[in-house]
Design an enzyme around this catalytic site. Structure first.
Site, PDB file in Angstrom:
ATOM      1  CB  CYS A  44       3.443  43.616  60.971  1.00 21.91           C
ATOM      2  SG  CYS A  44       2.876  44.079  59.328  1.00 21.91           S
ATOM      3  CG  HIS A  78      -0.015  42.903  63.462  1.00 24.04           C
ATOM      4  ND1 HIS A  78      -0.115  44.242  63.199  1.00 24.04           N
ATOM      5  CD2 HIS A  78       0.166  42.286  62.255  1.00 24.04           C
ATOM      6  CE1 HIS A  78      -0.010  44.433  61.889  1.00 24.04           C
ATOM      7  NE2 HIS A  78       0.159  43.262  61.298  1.00 24.04           N
ATOM      8  CG  ASN A 134      -1.530  45.048  58.532  1.00 23.14           C
ATOM      9  OD1 ASN A 134      -0.804  45.707  59.274  1.00 23.14           O
ATOM     10  ND2 ASN A 134      -1.185  43.860  58.069  1.00 23.14           N
TER      11      ASN A 134
HETATM   12  N1  COA Z   1     -11.839  41.715  45.882  1.00 24.72           N
HETATM   13  C1  COA Z   1     -12.459  40.732  45.228  1.00 24.72           C
HETATM   14  N2  COA Z   1     -11.879  39.588  44.903  1.00 24.72           N
HETATM   15  C2  COA Z   1     -10.590  39.404  45.270  1.00 24.72           C
HETATM   16  C3  COA Z   1      -9.867  40.401  45.975  1.00 24.72           C
HETATM   17  C4  COA Z   1     -10.542  41.595  46.270  1.00 24.72           C
HETATM   18  N3  COA Z   1      -9.950  42.602  46.932  1.00 24.72           N
HETATM   19  N4  COA Z   1      -8.621  39.951  46.202  1.00 24.72           N
HETATM   20  C5  COA Z   1      -8.556  38.716  45.660  1.00 24.72           C
HETATM   21  N5  COA Z   1      -9.723  38.389  45.102  1.00 24.72           N
HETATM   22  C6  COA Z   1     -10.081  37.150  44.415  1.00 24.72           C
HETATM   23  C7  COA Z   1      -8.898  36.430  43.840  1.00 24.72           C
HETATM   24  O1  COA Z   1      -8.534  36.958  42.591  1.00 24.72           O
HETATM   25  C8  COA Z   1      -9.419  35.026  43.757  1.00 24.72           C
HETATM   26  O2  COA Z   1     -10.226  34.921  42.603  1.00 24.72           O
HETATM   27  P1  COA Z   1     -10.221  33.573  41.732  1.00 24.72           P
HETATM   28  O3  COA Z   1     -10.747  32.511  42.652  1.00 24.72           O
HETATM   29  O4  COA Z   1     -11.138  33.911  40.612  1.00 24.72           O
HETATM   30  O5  COA Z   1      -8.796  33.346  41.344  1.00 24.72           O
HETATM   31  C9  COA Z   1     -10.326  34.901  44.975  1.00 24.72           C
HETATM   32  O6  COA Z   1     -10.662  36.245  45.338  1.00 24.72           O
HETATM   33  C10 COA Z   1      -9.690  34.205  46.131  1.00 24.72           C
HETATM   34  O7  COA Z   1      -8.379  34.743  46.309  1.00 24.72           O
HETATM   35  P2  COA Z   1      -7.470  34.327  47.511  1.00 24.72           P
HETATM   36  O8  COA Z   1      -6.202  35.122  47.479  1.00 24.72           O
HETATM   37  O9  COA Z   1      -7.336  32.842  47.540  1.00 24.72           O
HETATM   38  O10 COA Z   1      -8.401  34.817  48.706  1.00 24.72           O
HETATM   39  P3  COA Z   1      -8.273  34.514  50.236  1.00 24.72           P
HETATM   40  O11 COA Z   1      -9.493  33.897  50.735  1.00 24.72           O
HETATM   41  O12 COA Z   1      -6.976  33.869  50.597  1.00 24.72           O
HETATM   42  O13 COA Z   1      -8.253  36.000  50.846  1.00 24.72           O
HETATM   43  C11 COA Z   1      -6.639  37.555  51.735  1.00 24.72           C
HETATM   44  C12 COA Z   1      -7.212  36.896  50.487  1.00 24.72           C
HETATM   45  C13 COA Z   1      -5.487  38.437  51.336  1.00 24.72           C
HETATM   46  C14 COA Z   1      -7.728  38.367  52.412  1.00 24.72           C
HETATM   47  C15 COA Z   1      -6.157  36.409  52.704  1.00 24.72           C
HETATM   48  O14 COA Z   1      -5.335  35.511  52.010  1.00 24.72           O
HETATM   49  C16 COA Z   1      -5.416  36.925  53.894  1.00 24.72           C
HETATM   50  O15 COA Z   1      -6.012  37.497  54.791  1.00 24.72           O
HETATM   51  N6  COA Z   1      -4.077  36.734  53.951  1.00 24.72           N
HETATM   52  C17 COA Z   1      -3.259  37.303  55.009  1.00 24.72           C
HETATM   53  C18 COA Z   1      -2.866  38.699  54.623  1.00 24.72           C
HETATM   54  C19 COA Z   1      -2.238  39.480  55.731  1.00 24.72           C
HETATM   55  O16 COA Z   1      -2.823  39.620  56.781  1.00 24.72           O
HETATM   56  N7  COA Z   1      -1.033  40.018  55.482  1.00 24.72           N
HETATM   57  C20 COA Z   1      -0.338  40.829  56.398  1.00 24.72           C
HETATM   58  C21 COA Z   1       0.227  40.022  57.501  1.00 24.72           C
HETATM   59  S1  COA Z   1       1.131  41.046  58.596  1.00 24.72           S
END
Ligand code: COA
Length: 324
Positions: free
Chosen positions: A112, A251, A281
Site C-alpha cells: 500500500c 492512504h 482500500n
Molecule cells: N462482518 C461481521 N462480523 C465480522 C466481520 C464482518 N465482515 N469480520 C469480522 N467479524 C467479526 C469477527 O469474527 C469477530 O467476531 P467474534 O467476536 O464473534 O470472534 C468480531 O467481528 C470482531 O472481530 P475483530 O477482527 O476483532 O474486529 P475489529 O474490530 O478488529 O475490526 C477490522 C476488524 C479488519 C475492520 C479492523 O481490525 C481493521 O480495520 N484492521 C486494519 C485493517 C487494514 O486496514 N488493513 C490494511 C492496512 S493497509
C-alpha cells in the site's frame, strides 16, 4: 525547486460492489462494515479491466492534464502488487498501450506504500536528471487476490488506478521531503503468498493460496502508530508546523485508522481528504486516486502544502510533503 506533479489522473472499474452485495456472499452486514471501516462501496474489475488497462487510462488522463504526450515520457513506474502477470511488468504493458516509445518501464512493490515510495524515488531521479518526464502510477486489482469467503478481508479491498506525470521545475514547489520505513520482521501480519513454487523444496509446508492474509487488530495498531511517527518526525525534521498543512491525503485504508491518526495529530477534519467510503482500500492506487479527486475538486490550491502518508504490507510506511 524540485520534482513537480504536472498532472493527475485516475480510473476506476465500472462495477460497484456495495455492502449489501457482500451480505449475499459472506455473513456480514452493511452496518458492521460501515461502522468498522467507513466503506460503503468498492469497485471490482470486470473483463478488460486488468491493472495495466486501468493504469493506462489513469496515465492518459494525467498526461492530458499535464499537456505531455506519450512520446515525451522517459520513464514509467507502476506501484502494484496485483498485476495480471509477474513478467513482463505492469509498467511494460502500460508503455505498450500508451505507445510511450522512448520510455523504460518497471514495477515497484511496497504494497500500500508503493506510490509513496515511488514518489520519493522519482523525486530523487528528477533531481539527478532534470530533463526527464516521468509517469508514476499506482494500480491494483486486489479483487483477484481476495478470498471471497473470508469476511475479515473481502470487505476491505477494491480495484482502481491513479497516476501523476512528474517533471523538474525551477520553481518553489514540488516534493519537499519524505520519510520512509520498512520492517520485514512483521511480514506475516499482512501478506499475500506467490503462486506455488515449481521447486517443491521452496514451497511452504502448506501453501495458503495467493490471497491476502491479515491480522486486522495488529495491523490497525501498528498502522496508526507508524503513520503518526513518520508524519511527526518529518514535520520536525523539515521544521514545518502542522498548522501550515493545506491538505493531508492519507492512504485510504479504513476510516477508523484515519480518524484515530487525525485526532492524534490534531489536524482539523476539513484538512483531510477521505474517499474510502466509495472505493475501499485500493492499496498502491489509493493515494494517487485521492490526489486526482482532490486536485480536480479544487481542494489543492497553488502553494498549498500537501501531506501524504501511508502504511502497508511489509510492513512499509512513511510520509511526504509536497508544495502544490
Ligand atoms: N462482518 C461481521 N462480523 C465480522 C466481520 C464482518 N465482515 N469480520 C469480522 N467479524 C467479526 C469477527 O469474527 C469477530 O467476531 P467474534 O467476536 O464473534 O470472534 C468480531 O467481528 C470482531 O472481530 P475483530 O477482527 O476483532 O474486529 P475489529 O474490530 O478488529 O475490526 C477490522 C476488524 C479488519 C475492520 C479492523 O481490525 C481493521 O480495520 N484492521 C486494519 C485493517 C487494514 O486496514 N488493513 C490494511 C492496512 S493497509
Amino acid at each position: 525547486m524540485g520534482a513537480v506533479i504536472l498532472g493527475t489522473g485516475s480510473c476506476l472499474p465500472d462495477r460497484v460492489l456495495s455492502n449489501h452485495d457482500l451480505e449475499k456472499i459472506v455473513e456480514t452486514s452493511d452496518e458492521w462494515i460501515r461502522t468498522r471501516t467507513g466503506i460503503k462501496t468498492r469497485r471490482i474489475s470486470g473483463k478488460g479491466e486488468e491493472a495495466y488497462r486501468l493504469a493506462t487510462v489513469a496515465g492518459q488522463r494525467a498526461m492530458e492534464m499535464a499537456g505531455v504526450t506519450a512520446e515525451e515520457i522517459d520513464l514509467i513506474v507502476v506501484a502494484t502488487i496485483s498485476s495480471h502477470m509477474l513478467m513482463p511488468s505492469c509498467a511494460c504493458f502500460v508503455q505498450k498501450e500508451l505507445g510511450a516509445v522512448k520510455a523504460f518501464a518497471f514495477d515497484i512493490n511496497a504494497a500500500c506504500s508503493g506510490f509513496l515510495f515511488g514518489l520519493d524515488m522519482v523525486d530523487k531521479y528528477l533531481r539527478a536528471d532534470r530533463e526527464k518526464k516521468i509517469l508514476l502510477i499506482g494500480a491494483e486489482t486486489l479483487s483477484s487476490h481476495t478470498d471471497w469467503e473470508d469476511r475479515n478481508t473481502c470487505i476491505l479491498f477494491g480495484d482502481g488506478a491513479g497516476a501523476v506525470v512528474m517533471g523538474y521545475r525551477d520553481e518553489a514547489r514540488g516534493v519537499v521531503a519524505s520519510n520512509l520505513f520498512s520492517d520485514g520482521n512483521l511480514w506475516s501480519l499482512l501478506c499475500m503468498h506467490a503462486a506455488p513454487s515449481c521447486n517443491p523444496d521452496l514451497n511452504p509446508p502448506q501453501h495458503p493460496g495467493t490471497h491476502i492474509l491479515m491480522e486486522g487488530r495488529e495491523v490497525f495498531k501498528y498502522a496508526v502508530k507508524a503513520m503518526e511517527g513518520a508524519v511527526l518526525d518529518l514535520l520536525a525534521r523539515e521544521k514545518v508546523d502542522l498548522d501550515t498543512i493545506g491538505l493531508m491525503i492519507p492512504h485510504q485504508a479504513n476510516i477508523r485508522i484515519l480518524n484515530k491518526l487525525v485526532s492524534r495529530l490534531g489536524l482539523p477534519a476539513e484538512k483531510v481528504f477521505i474517499n474510502v467510503q466509495k472505493y475501499g482500500n485500493t492499496s498502491a492506487a489509493s493515494i494517487p486516486i485521492a490526489l486526482d479527486e482532490a486536485s480536480r475538486e479544487g481542494r489543492l490550491k497553488p502553494d498549498d502544502l500537501l501531506l501524504v502518508c501511508s502504511f502497508g504490507g511489509g510492513f512499509t510506511w512513511g510520509a511526504a510533503l509536497v508544495r502544490w
